[in-house]
Structure formats: structure tokens, C-alpha cells
Design a protein around this motif. Structure first.
Motif, PDB file in Angstrom:
ATOM      1  N   GLY A 142       0.787  -1.229   0.000  1.00 10.94           N
ATOM      2  CA  GLY A 142       0.000   0.000   0.000  1.00 10.94           C
ATOM      3  C   GLY A 142       0.817   1.277   0.000  1.00 10.94           C
ATOM      4  N   GLY A 143       2.089   1.193  -0.392  1.00 11.01           N
ATOM      5  CA  GLY A 143       2.895   2.404  -0.553  1.00 11.01           C
ATOM      6  C   GLY A 143       3.446   3.014   0.710  1.00 11.01           C
ATOM      7  N   SER A 144       3.313   2.342   1.847  1.00  6.72           N
ATOM      8  CA  SER A 144       3.865   2.886   3.097  1.00  6.72           C
ATOM      9  C   SER A 144       4.189   1.760   4.062  1.00  6.72           C
ATOM     10  CB  SER A 144       2.886   3.867   3.752  1.00  6.72           C
ATOM     11  OG  SER A 144       1.717   3.190   4.178  1.00  6.72           O
ATOM     12  N   GLY A 145       5.101   2.049   5.002  1.00  8.45           N
ATOM     13  CA  GLY A 145       5.449   1.069   6.015  1.00  8.45           C
ATOM     14  C   GLY A 145       6.926   0.725   6.014  1.00  8.45           C
ATOM     15  N   LYS A 146       7.283  -0.237   6.837  1.00  9.35           N
ATOM     16  CA  LYS A 146       8.674  -0.659   6.996  1.00  9.35           C
ATOM     17  C   LYS A 146       8.930  -1.968   6.245  1.00  9.35           C
ATOM     18  CE  LYS A 146       8.916   1.369  11.644  1.00  9.35           C
ATOM     19  NZ  LYS A 146       9.091   1.060  13.099  1.00  9.35           N
ATOM     20  N   VAL A 147      10.092  -2.011   5.584  1.00  8.71           N
ATOM     21  CA  VAL A 147      10.485  -3.234   4.883  1.00  8.71           C
ATOM     22  C   VAL A 147      11.949  -3.536   5.204  1.00  8.71           C
ATOM     23  CG1 VAL A 147       8.831  -2.847   3.015  1.00  8.71           C
ATOM     24  CG2 VAL A 147      11.189  -2.018   2.774  1.00  8.71           C
ATOM     25  N   ALA A 148      12.357  -4.746   4.879  1.00  4.38           N
ATOM     26  CA  ALA A 148      13.734  -5.173   5.116  1.00  4.38           C
ATOM     27  C   ALA A 148      14.237  -5.972   3.917  1.00  4.38           C
ATOM     28  CB  ALA A 148      13.825  -6.013   6.391  1.00  4.38           C
ATOM     29  N   VAL A 149      15.548  -6.189   3.894  1.00  2.00           N
ATOM     30  CA  VAL A 149      16.175  -6.968   2.831  1.00  2.00           C
ATOM     31  C   VAL A 149      17.048  -8.047   3.465  1.00  2.00           C
ATOM     32  CG1 VAL A 149      17.740  -6.945   0.850  1.00  2.00           C
ATOM     33  CG2 VAL A 149      16.230  -4.984   1.268  1.00  2.00           C
ATOM     34  N   ILE A 174      14.698 -10.385  12.540  1.00  2.00           N
ATOM     35  CA  ILE A 174      14.164  -9.125  12.013  1.00  2.00           C
ATOM     36  C   ILE A 174      12.694  -8.971  12.393  1.00  2.00           C
ATOM     37  CG2 ILE A 174      13.569  -7.866   9.902  1.00  2.00           C
ATOM     38  CD1 ILE A 174      16.053  -9.124   8.600  1.00  2.00           C
ATOM     39  N   LEU A 175      11.923 -10.032  12.229  1.00  2.00           N
ATOM     40  CA  LEU A 175      10.494  -9.969  12.526  1.00  2.00           C
ATOM     41  C   LEU A 175      10.233  -9.734  14.017  1.00  2.00           C
ATOM     42  CD1 LEU A 175       9.193 -12.848  10.225  1.00  2.00           C
ATOM     43  CD2 LEU A 175       8.755 -10.399   9.956  1.00  2.00           C
ATOM     44  N   LEU A 176      11.030 -10.353  14.855  1.00  2.00           N
ATOM     45  CA  LEU A 176      10.855 -10.169  16.304  1.00  2.00           C
ATOM     46  C   LEU A 176      11.265  -8.770  16.735  1.00  2.00           C
ATOM     47  CD1 LEU A 176      12.122 -13.650  17.543  1.00  2.00           C
ATOM     48  CD2 LEU A 176       9.755 -12.797  17.593  1.00  2.00           C
ATOM     49  N   ALA A 177      12.289  -8.225  16.074  1.00  2.00           N
ATOM     50  CA  ALA A 177      12.766  -6.882  16.432  1.00  2.00           C
ATOM     51  C   ALA A 177      11.867  -5.782  15.866  1.00  2.00           C
ATOM     52  CB  ALA A 177      14.192  -6.691  15.916  1.00  2.00           C
ATOM     53  N   THR A 178      11.150  -6.073  14.783  1.00  2.00           N
ATOM     54  CA  THR A 178      10.309  -5.072  14.124  1.00  2.00           C
ATOM     55  C   THR A 178       8.934  -5.673  13.866  1.00  2.00           C
ATOM     56  OG1 THR A 178      12.349  -4.393  12.966  1.00  2.00           O
ATOM     57  CG2 THR A 178      10.289  -3.356  12.244  1.00  2.00           C
ATOM     58  N   PRO A 179       8.088  -5.734  14.899  1.00  2.00           N
ATOM     59  CA  PRO A 179       6.790  -6.407  14.761  1.00  2.00           C
ATOM     60  C   PRO A 179       5.839  -5.744  13.766  1.00  2.00           C
ATOM     61  CG  PRO A 179       6.987  -5.317  16.900  1.00  2.00           C
ATOM     62  CD  PRO A 179       8.340  -5.279  16.279  1.00  2.00           C
ATOM     63  N   ASP A 180       6.084  -4.466  13.454  1.00  2.00           N
ATOM     64  CA  ASP A 180       5.204  -3.790  12.486  1.00  2.00           C
ATOM     65  C   ASP A 180       5.770  -3.816  11.066  1.00  2.00           C
ATOM     66  OD1 ASP A 180       7.308  -2.125  13.193  1.00  2.00           O
ATOM     67  OD2 ASP A 180       6.124  -0.276  13.123  1.00  2.00           O
ATOM     68  N   LEU A 193       7.145 -18.174  12.290  1.00  2.00           N
ATOM     69  CA  LEU A 193       6.603 -17.201  13.250  1.00  2.00           C
ATOM     70  C   LEU A 193       5.148 -16.857  12.974  1.00  2.00           C
ATOM     71  CD1 LEU A 193       9.531 -14.660  13.817  1.00  2.00           C
ATOM     72  CD2 LEU A 193       8.887 -16.661  15.173  1.00  2.00           C
ATOM     73  N   ASN A 194       4.560 -17.555  11.987  1.00  2.00           N
ATOM     74  CA  ASN A 194       3.163 -17.315  11.621  1.00  2.00           C
ATOM     75  C   ASN A 194       2.907 -15.834  11.324  1.00  2.00           C
ATOM     76  OD1 ASN A 194       0.529 -18.198  11.104  1.00  2.00           O
ATOM     77  ND2 ASN A 194      -0.156 -17.719  13.188  1.00  2.00           N
ATOM     78  N   SER A 195       3.831 -15.240  10.605  1.00  2.00           N
ATOM     79  CA  SER A 195       3.749 -13.820  10.254  1.00  2.00           C
ATOM     80  C   SER A 195       2.965 -13.634   8.963  1.00  2.00           C
ATOM     81  CB  SER A 195       5.169 -13.256  10.078  1.00  2.00           C
ATOM     82  OG  SER A 195       5.149 -11.967   9.521  1.00  2.00           O
ATOM     83  N   ASP A 196       2.404 -12.437   8.796  1.00  2.00           N
ATOM     84  CA  ASP A 196       1.714 -12.120   7.544  1.00  2.00           C
ATOM     85  C   ASP A 196       2.531 -11.138   6.695  1.00  2.00           C
ATOM     86  OD1 ASP A 196       1.437  -9.816   9.013  1.00  2.00           O
ATOM     87  OD2 ASP A 196      -0.759  -9.713   8.880  1.00  2.00           O
ATOM     88  N   VAL A 197       3.839 -11.024   6.967  1.00  2.00           N
ATOM     89  CA  VAL A 197       4.700 -10.118   6.222  1.00  2.00           C
ATOM     90  C   VAL A 197       4.708 -10.502   4.736  1.00  2.00           C
ATOM     91  CG1 VAL A 197       6.815 -11.488   6.533  1.00  2.00           C
ATOM     92  CG2 VAL A 197       6.981  -9.008   6.269  1.00  2.00           C
ATOM     93  N   VAL A 198       4.748  -9.503   3.876  1.00  2.00           N
ATOM     94  CA  VAL A 198       4.794  -9.736   2.436  1.00  2.00           C
ATOM     95  C   VAL A 198       6.220 -10.106   2.031  1.00  2.00           C
ATOM     96  CG1 VAL A 198       4.564  -8.683   0.146  1.00  2.00           C
ATOM     97  CG2 VAL A 198       2.866  -8.194   1.944  1.00  2.00           C
ATOM     98  N   VAL A 199       6.369 -11.211   1.315  1.00  2.00           N
ATOM     99  CA  VAL A 199       7.689 -11.668   0.888  1.00  2.00           C
ATOM    100  C   VAL A 199       7.777 -11.596  -0.640  1.00  2.00           C
ATOM    101  CG1 VAL A 199       9.320 -13.601   0.802  1.00  2.00           C
ATOM    102  CG2 VAL A 199       7.951 -13.202   2.872  1.00  2.00           C
ATOM    103  N   ILE A 200       8.798 -10.889  -1.118  1.00  2.00           N
ATOM    104  CA  ILE A 200       9.135 -10.886  -2.537  1.00  2.00           C
ATOM    105  C   ILE A 200      10.500 -11.552  -2.670  1.00  2.00           C
ATOM    106  CG2 ILE A 200       9.668  -9.501  -4.585  1.00  2.00           C
ATOM    107  CD1 ILE A 200       6.786  -9.257  -3.870  1.00  2.00           C
TER     108      ILE A 200
END
Length: 314
Positions: free
Chosen positions: A150-157, A207-213, A235-242
Motif C-alpha cells: 500500500g505504498g507505506s510502512g517498513k520493509v527489510a532486505v 528481524i520480525l521479532l525486532a520489528t513487529p510492524d 513465526l506465523n507472520s503475515d509479512v509480504v515476501v518478494i
């Protein structure tokens, strides 16, 4: 009874046969390919393309790589061993863009053409590089990520390394595209797992545990992407993975929705073009600086389309 003319004619015929035999021998080129690894299905697909070109062009190809993509010293040893047997040409996919330069200089001094593939080196010794435009491919991954979150938020690599051209270019391509085009998206961290699935899984969980959002993670090669998807699942996360690359495991993750999609290269094309370029170089033909072998984004909606399925590999 031999006359002088007969003798000269016979000698000329022998010379012609010798020259013809020499030319024929020269056509049977021996091309040594040193890849970045051998464990990922990507490299098996590159080998398949190289073997296809070798069969079509009538040349001999050897293909080897270290057990994993962290073994720079092992790859250098393989390159040195290949040089020692004096092949007609060398194809090289560098794990470290600078470490191999002294050996490549030896190849140049011995008039052995060098063709870079997948990942180039910081040198003008390779006559060309058969590769994906990794900066553009990673920028496309960033565009897809931005769309999906949605064009906003935190991401990681999570990437494979910071020494190879692919590792550097994919991180830069993704991060710079986010910075340039998506001011409301923040890349909070870039971490490296050596392309190892298990290591990338543990990195992802941290990364997911350190940045829950966190909203998204880009996995920059096959092992990284699979590790990211596994970390998400554990971790049963709903993070988007590319992801990046293909292979049976990634295809299954994309089909199931665990991974939203991935960039696929054309590894068979990379292998084919590397051998083809080596033969052209040996015949004295001029090569372009880069042979762009292309890339595509695939997801559950398009992965069975004919043009996409053709560049996905198992």
C-alpha cells in the motif's frame, strides 16, 4: 618414380592436410565454467543452458562451483586449477568482484578469453558479461513490494552477500528504488545470510521479532528468499515476501501464497549465452560489453503463462 614436381605436390598435400587437421583441432574448444555455487537449482539451470550450447556448437564444457556461495577461497582454487589445464576459454561467475582479478590477469596474459556470467568483476578483462540487469530487476521487486504493502510502512532486505556484483546490485536496486519513488516506505535493515536457507531463516526471525510492524521483506536470491519465507512461516507472520530466482521450492511457496511473488532470471539463457560468447571470442568476433538475458516478475496469477513458465526452473 618421384619427380621433383611430384615430391613438391605431395609435400603441399601433406601441408594442407596438416593445416586442415590443425584447424579442425582448434575448432574443438575446451571451455571451463566456474560458477558461484552448485547447490541451488539456479546453477543447475545455468549448467543445462551451457550444455545445450556446447552440444549445438560442438565444444567441450566443464562446469563446477563451490559447495556454497560463501566459499570465495574455494572458488579461487577452482579458477586456478582451470587455468592450470590451459582451456580454450573461461567463463567465470565471481563470488568476490575483486578477489579473482590476479588470476584473470594470468588468463589474459595467456591469451585465454574470459567471459563473465551472472556476476561480473571489477575489471575490463572479461570480454562480456552474460547476466540479468540486477539493478533493474531489484527495482521491479521494489515496485511490486510497494504495490502490495500500500505504498507505506517498513520493509527489510535479506541478501546473499555484499561482495558479488549480484549481491551489491540487487540490494542497491531495491533500496535505491524505494528511496527514490516511495517516500513513505522505510528500509529498516539489510542483512546477509550467504544465500544459505537456514541462516536466512534465523536472520528473518530476528528481524520480525525486532520489528513487529514490518510489512515486507525482499529475499535477494534463491536461498535468501526461501529462508525468508520459512522464517515467516515459523513465526506465523503475515509479512509480504518478494523473492528472487525460481526453483521448485520457491514456485511452491509462490503458488501457495507464502511468497507473494519473485523475480525470475533466465538461467538457461545465461549458460547458453556464456558458451556462445566464448566461442565467438575464440573466433575473433567482437562482443558487446553486456549480454542482457532478461528478467520477469511472477506470482500465483501468471506463473503458468507460457512466457513465464518457460523461464521458471525446477
Amino acid at each position: 618414380m618421384f619427380t621433383r614436381r611430384t615430391l613438391l605436390g605431395a609435400l603441399s598435400a601433406i601441408s594442407l592436410l596438416a593445416a586442415t587437421g590443425f584447424a579442425t583441432a582448434q575448432e574443438k574448444y575446451d571451455i571451463a565454467l566456474i560458477s558461484k555455487g552448485f547447490q541451488h537449482q539456479f546453477w543447475q539451470a545455468v549448467k543445462a543452458g551451457a550444455d545445450k550450447a556446447a552440444a549445438e556448437l560442438g565444444v567441450t564444457v566443464t562446469f563446477e562451483g563451490p559447495d556454497n556461495e560463501t566459499q570465495v577461497d574455494r572458488q579461487i582454487d577452482m579458477l586456478a586449477a582451470a587455468l592450470a589445464r590451459k582451456p580454450s576459454a573461461i567463463g567465470f561467475a565471481a563470488l568476490d568482484s575483486q578477489a579473482a582479478i590476479p588470476l584473470l590477469e594470468q588468463a589474459k596474459a595467456a591469451n585465454i578469453p574470459v567471459i563473465a556470467f551472472d556476476s561480473g568483476v571489477d575489471s575490463d578483462i572479461p570480454l562480456t558479461t552474460a547476466t540479468t540487469d540486477n539493478v533493474a530487476a531489484a527495482a521491479l521487486a521494489a515496485d511490486k513490494m510497494a504495490e502490495l504493502i500500500g505504498g507505506s510502512g517498513k520493509v527489510a532486505v535479506v541478501a546473499h552477500d555484499q561482495t558479488s556484483r549480484t549481491g551489491i546490485d540487487r540490494v542497491d536496486g531495491f533500496v535505491n528504488r524505494i528511496k527514490e519513488a516511495y517516500p513513505n516506505i522505510e528500509v529498516v535493515t539489510v542483512q546477509y545470510g550467504g544465500g544459505d536457507q537456514l541462516q536466512s531463516t534465523e536472520i528473518t526471525k530476528s528481524i520480525l521479532l525486532a520489528t513487529p510492524d514490518l510489512k515486507g521483506i525482499f529475499g535477494a536470491n534463491e536461498g535468501s528468499a526461501i529462508g525468508v519465507a520459512n522464517g515467516k512461516t515459523e513465526l506465523n507472520s503475515d509479512v509480504v515476501v518478494i523473492g528472487f530466482d525460481s526453483g521448485a521450492a520457491q514456485k511452491a511457496m509462490v503458488a501457495s501464497g507464502v511468497m507473494a511473488g519473485a523475480i525470475t532470471q533466465n538461467p538457461v539463457g545465461i549458460g547458453y549465452e556464456t558458451v556462445s560468447a566464448a566461442v565467438k571470442a575464440l573466433k575473433g568476433e567482437t562482443l558487446p560489453p553486456i549480454i542482457d538475458t532478461g528478467f520477469y516478475f511472477y506470482d500465483a496469477k501468471n506463473m503458468n503463462d507460457a512466457d513465464i513458465a518457460a523461464v521458471l526452473y525446477d
